[in-house]
Design an enzyme around this catalytic site. Structure first.
Site, PDB file in Angstrom:
ATOM      1  N   TYR A  24       0.842  -1.193   0.000  1.00 37.55           N
ATOM      2  CA  TYR A  24       0.000   0.000   0.000  1.00 37.55           C
ATOM      3  C   TYR A  24       0.878   1.243   0.000  1.00 37.55           C
ATOM      4  O   TYR A  24       0.595   2.212  -0.716  1.00 37.55           O
ATOM      5  CB  TYR A  24      -0.921   0.005   1.227  1.00 37.55           C
ATOM      6  CG  TYR A  24      -1.890  -1.158   1.266  1.00 37.55           C
ATOM      7  CD1 TYR A  24      -3.032  -1.161   0.479  1.00 37.55           C
ATOM      8  CD2 TYR A  24      -1.654  -2.251   2.096  1.00 37.55           C
ATOM      9  CE1 TYR A  24      -3.921  -2.227   0.513  1.00 37.55           C
ATOM     10  CE2 TYR A  24      -2.536  -3.322   2.134  1.00 37.55           C
ATOM     11  CZ  TYR A  24      -3.671  -3.304   1.348  1.00 37.55           C
ATOM     12  OH  TYR A  24      -4.546  -4.354   1.380  1.00 37.55           O
ATOM     13  N   GLU A  82      -1.270 -17.449  -8.508  1.00 34.16           N
ATOM     14  CA  GLU A  82      -0.418 -16.660  -9.402  1.00 34.16           C
ATOM     15  C   GLU A  82       1.075 -16.934  -9.192  1.00 34.16           C
ATOM     16  O   GLU A  82       1.911 -16.356  -9.867  1.00 34.16           O
ATOM     17  CB  GLU A  82      -0.694 -15.171  -9.210  1.00 34.16           C
ATOM     18  CG  GLU A  82      -2.062 -14.775  -9.688  1.00 34.16           C
ATOM     19  CD  GLU A  82      -2.301 -13.276  -9.614  1.00 34.16           C
ATOM     20  OE1 GLU A  82      -1.453 -12.537  -9.069  1.00 34.16           O
ATOM     21  OE2 GLU A  82      -3.346 -12.853 -10.115  1.00 34.16           O
TER      22      GLU A  82
END
Length: 98
Positions: A24, A82
């Site tokens: 973030y 992923e």
């Protein structure tokens, strides 16, 4: 309709490649809002396009998975699918740099 801030967050989040994560804080810095990590998280929580804006690839600065609108377990499973290495709720590896 997303705000201009949210659009910036979503555009930057789209740059994170499959199999990689960013924090973030890194996104906040990349959009020239270095103190806005919490606002980045809030924007991603409101992400209207989770397929094209891969908000599951954004993690906490301490390398923990962090929150996700569909739950931390769903986020973890997406990341593992992923190819992201995770132990417990800790991401192993180096975050993506913009």
């Amino acid at each position: 309709m997303p705000t201009s801030f949210e659009r910036l967050v979503y555009e930057k989040t789209r740059e994170i490649p499959r199999g990689r994560v960013a924090t973030y804080c890194e996104i906040a810095r990349a959009i020239d809002r270095p103190g806005a990590a919490r606002a980045v998280g809030n924007a991603l929580n409101r992400n209207p396009h989770p397929i094209t804006v891969p908000c599951h690839r954004v993690i906490r600065s301490d390398m923990h998975i962090g929150g996700y609108a569909k739950g931390a377990d769903a986020k973890k499973e997406l990341l593992i699918t992923e190819g992201v290495e995770i132990r417990g709720d800790l991401v192993i590896g180096t975050p993506w740099k913009f």
